[in-house]
Each structure stands twice: as structure tokens, then as C-alpha cells.
Design an enzyme around this catalytic site. Structure first.
Site, PDB file in Angstrom:
ATOM      1  N   GLU A 268       9.068  20.428-115.859  1.00 13.88           N
ATOM      2  CA  GLU A 268       9.286  18.988-115.748  1.00 13.88           C
ATOM      3  C   GLU A 268       8.435  18.242-116.772  1.00 13.88           C
ATOM      4  OE1 GLU A 268      10.286  18.336-110.993  1.00 13.88           O
ATOM      5  OE2 GLU A 268       8.370  17.651-111.793  1.00 13.88           O
ATOM      6  N   CYS A 269       9.033  17.337-117.498  1.00 16.20           N
ATOM      7  CA  CYS A 269       8.375  16.366-118.367  1.00 16.20           C
ATOM      8  C   CYS A 269       7.361  17.016-119.322  1.00 16.20           C
ATOM      9  CB  CYS A 269       7.732  15.266-117.533  1.00 16.20           C
ATOM     10  SG  CYS A 269       7.544  13.712-118.442  1.00 16.20           S
TER      11      CYS A 269
END
Length: 465
Positions: free
Chosen positions: A331-332
Site C-alpha cells: 500500500e502507498c
């Protein structure tokens, strides 16, 4: 679902807007109550990862996020009550201004206060205002009378006369002023982008201790505690529906200065599903732990690019892990780390893991922020094609694919319309999307099940050789 009543002393520290000093004062209040011998459970409204890190430091106890978009409003009381086990009082810091949030006030401080039947203390930045500050405060009392604050904290006052100028007309109108805090330039936490620098990167103790001193000197603590205790019992429906436990699965979690964003309740869901979580550092470790799947969460890898890029042993270990088709979820910040390279704000490009055929670069402008509904564009590690999940994205970087027909993972729909996001292949799903597993437990179940299937496939292949 089982129903039970809980009487938990609690307070919401809200602001009239962002930047009024509520995070610092909340941390100071938490530390002060802790110093008085109370066990304090901290919370943060909304999806932010950073403020909770300071509250955890102040409380000596893990803070949790309360976000009705990410987990669903029906789950908020259960999450709250579960986290409060063993605590004497809960302190909840709001997000932005009291009524600010997603569409129709979703996941605003006001909504969370209403769900939890929690009294509100309103923080107002009084700098550069006199009686007009009181006019602004009165608007919060009249806008939604059922959510009228229980009291007000006047922050950043220039003098005792300044405080009196604002306090007197407020008290004449029945407003309880619970603190008059003088302006102190040194009383503030360093900011980055639209948030604070995580506690994992800096030592916040001097600021927390200074904030606690301010609270002891200027807050009417006895009255504040009385308000916190004078609350209704909270109805809690317990029981998130989880599938069958998947025993023996080991999941590696990237966690260090570069990767520090996490929702603790998400990891608790994985553990309830049977997973053993093992933490490792992409900065400091040279080998991966013996695990069946990897999770790379968010953080600020752009601040540690020399360290991450030079750790070629770790990079090679991750590449080997992926070559075995063992599942990886990012994620991210984790998404950036798994790309070919990341260019920082000075223009210097750093090679990284290279599992994703794309380059990324930091920009000086916010590229995306807000709640989104994500639809899987293929069968992913997290969702089947066409399935949806609610999440949040926030980033200052851009991703540039290096191949045509790039395999996008998600379609994200938010306030600004639809965008394509992320990358997928059989054993990898990575994107800018932040997901909370308490609101999407089926994602945790699917990820662990695929990890189990891949482990069994590798074991069977080894046995045949």
C-alpha cells in the site's frame, strides 16, 4: 450479534478547523492523565496514521483510528469498546474541524461523537482575534444543538487580557471555558505535507512533556474529568463475522522508519484469522523472515531512499520471494518501494525493488486525497474481479508505467471522479489504496487463503523433486 452496555468515560477533542493545535494539546492531556495514574486509551478520528503515533507515545498504549467510511459506522462502538479494555478513560482527537469529513459529514468528528455519545471539548485558535473568536465559537453551539460542545479550550492567547476579552462574553452566554492556553511558539509538532512528522522518525517526548505542563497549568482538569465521566452507557454489538481460521500462516510485515503506517485493528483481524505476524525492516535487515506472505504498508520511503536503495541484499531477497510466486501486498509507500525507482524532490533517482514496471517521482503538489470506492479490475490477492472495497488515498507522488497495457489493479471512484490505480500480477497486488480490514475482513481472509494455497503448492513441488 451479542449486545452489551459499556460505561466508558470519554472525551472528544475537536477543533474549529485544522491547525488549531488540537494534536499537541490532546497529547498533553493524555500524558497528564497518565501521570495522574489513569490508564488512557487514545483514538484518532479519520484515516490519519501520524497523529495516533504521538498519542500512543503519550499514553504508553496503542492508539486506534475511528473511521466510519473505512470500517462502517456499525463497527465503531465495538472497535472503541474493545480497544478500551483495561482503560480508565478514552481520549479521542478529532479530524479537521468538528463537522468536516467525507460526503454528508461521513467520518467527521461530529459523526463519531454522535455514534459514541461522547462529550466534545472544542479547541479554538484565538490568535489575531478578539471577541470575534467568541462569535465563531458560538456558531458551533448553534449549528447542531444536539452536538453542542461541553466546553471550550481557548488556544494561543496573547495575554490574560486577551483571554478575558473572549471568555467573558462566552460565559455570559452559558459557554463553559475549560482552558486558556497562552501562545507558545515552541509548543508545536513539526509538520510535513498535510500532516505531522511521525513519532517513529522524531523524538516527540520534549513536546509531549511541554504540552503536559501546559495542560497541568491551564486546564480545569477536575471539571474535564467530571464531563468525561458523566456519559451515557454505550450499546455495543459484538462480533465481526470472520471465516474459518487459517492456522500456521506466517506473514511478514515491513516496519521501520520508512514504513510506519498501520491500522492496529487490521493486524488484529489477521491474527484472529490465524496468522502469525513477523516484523522486519527493509532499511536495517539483510534477509527476510521465513514467512508465507509479505505486507508493505505506507510511510515515507522518500525520506530514506539512500538507505533503502543501498540495501541490495534485502531487495534481492524480496525479488526471490516474488519469483517463488509467494503473495505480496503493498500500500502507498510500499507500492513506491516495489517500483523500479523513486525520484526525490531534488531530482535524484534511486533504484528500488523493481517488481512493478513503473517509475515514481515525488512532486511538490498533492496528487490525491480522500475516500474512494475501489473496484477490482482483475482477480487480485485482495478481491475477485468486480468486487469492491472502501478505502482512502493520499499521496504527493506520481507513478509512470514503463510498459503498454499496464495491468491496473483498481478503479477508484471518489469526489473527483474515477482514476485507475495500482498494479497486479498473480502473486502481487500493490496500489496507493489504504484499506482497513475491520471494514473489509474478507480481504484478509482471501489474502491468507492464497498464502496458504501457495505454501502448500511449494511444499508439494519440493516433495516431488
Amino acid at each position: 450479534m451479542r449486545e452489551k452496555l459499556r460505561n466508558i468515560p470519554r472525551l472528544v477533542i475537536a477543533g474549529t478547523q485544522s491547525g488549531v493545535g488540537k494534536t499537541t494539546l490532546t497529547a498533553g492531556l493524555i500524558r497528564t492523565l497518565r501521570d495522574q495514574g489513569l490508564v488512557v486509551q487514545p483514538f484518532k478520528v479519520g484515516p490519519d496514521y501520524i497523529d495516533p503515533s504521538f498519542h500512543s507515545q503519550a499514553a504508553g498504549r496503542q492508539a486506534h483510528n475511528l473511521d466510519s467510511w473505512l470500517v462502517g459506522s456499525e463497527q465503531i462502538p465495538e472497535l472503541f469498546a474493545s480497544a478500551c479494555e483495561g482503560a480508565d478513560i478514552a481520549i479521542i482527537e478529532g479530524v479537521m474541524g468538528l463537522f468536516d469529513g467525507g460526503k454528508d459529514g461521513r467520518s467527521s468528528t461530529a459523526e463519531i461523537a454522535r455514534i459514541l455519545k461522547a462529550p466534545i471539548l472544542l479547541v479554538h485558535n484565538c490568535q489575531s482575534a478578539g471577541e470575534s473568536a467568541g462569535v465563531s465559537i458560538l456558531g458551533f453551539y448553534n449549528y447542531q444543538p444536539d452536538l453542542a460542545p461541553a466546553g471550550v479550550i481557548l488556544n494561543r492567547l496573547g495575554s490574560t487580557t486577551h483571554g478575558e476579552m473572549i471568555r467573558t462574553p462566552l460565559e455570559e452566554r452559558g459557554v463553559l471555558v475549560l482552558a486558556e492556553v497562552p501562545r507558545k511558539p515552541q509548543l508545536g509538532l513539526e509538520e510535513r505535507h498535510l500532516g505531522l512528522v511521525p513519532a517513529a522518525e522524531e523524538n516527540p517526548e520534549p513536546i509531549i512533556e511541554e504540552a503536559a505542563k501546559v495542560v497541568r497549568e491551564h486546564f480545569k482538569l477536575d471539571e474535564i474529568l467530571k464531563i468525561a465521566k458523566n456519559v451515557e452507557e454505550l450499546t455495543v454489538f459484538s462480533g465481526v463475522s470472520l471465516g474459518k481460521k487459517i492456522e500456521g500462516i506466517k506473514i511478514g510485515i515491513a516496519k521501520d522508519e520508512a514504513f510506519s503506517f498501520e491500522y492496529p485493528a487490521s493486524f488484529e483481524i489477521l491474527e484472529k484469522l490465524g496468522a502469525q505476524l513477523i516484523y522486519f525492516s527493509p532499511i536495517h535487515d539483510s534477509i527476510l523472515p521465513q514467512v508465507d506472505g509479505l505486507i508493505f504498508g505506507g510511510g515515507f520511503p522518500e525520506l530514506f531512499l539512500p538507505e533503502l536503495s543501498k540495501n541490495t541484499e534485502m531487495i534481492e531477497a524480496i525479488r526471490n520471494f516474488q519469483q517463488e510466486k509467494r503473495p505480496i501486498w503493498a500500500e502507498c509507500g510500499g507500492f513506491l518501494y516495489l517500483c523500479e525507482s523513486l525520484t526525490d524532490l531534488t531530482g535524484e533517482e534511486f533504484p528500488l525493488v523493481g517488481l512493478i514496471p513503473a517509475k515514481t517521482e515525488m512532486t511538490g503538489k498533492l496528487q490525491a486525497i480522500g475516500y474512494v470506492k475501489a473496484t477490482a479490475l482483475a482477480d487480485l490477492l485482495l478481491l475477485e474481479k468486480g468486487q469492491t472495497a472502501q478505502g482512502h488515498h493520499f499521496h504527493f507522488s506520481q507513478m509512470k508505467p514503463l510498459i503498454e497495457d499496464f495491468p491496473w489493479a483498481f478503479s477508484l471512484v471518489g469526489r473527483k471522479g474515477e482514476v485507475l490505480d495500482g498494479y497486479y500480477q498473480e502473486s502481487l497486488t500493490a496500489s496507493y489504496l489504504h484499506i482497513h480490514l475491520l471494514g473489509n475482513p474478507q480481504i484478509g481472509e482471501r489474502f491468507l487463503r492464497i498464502c496458504e494455497e501457495r505454501r502448500e503448492s511449494i511444499a508439494l513441488g519440493s516433495g516431488e523433486k
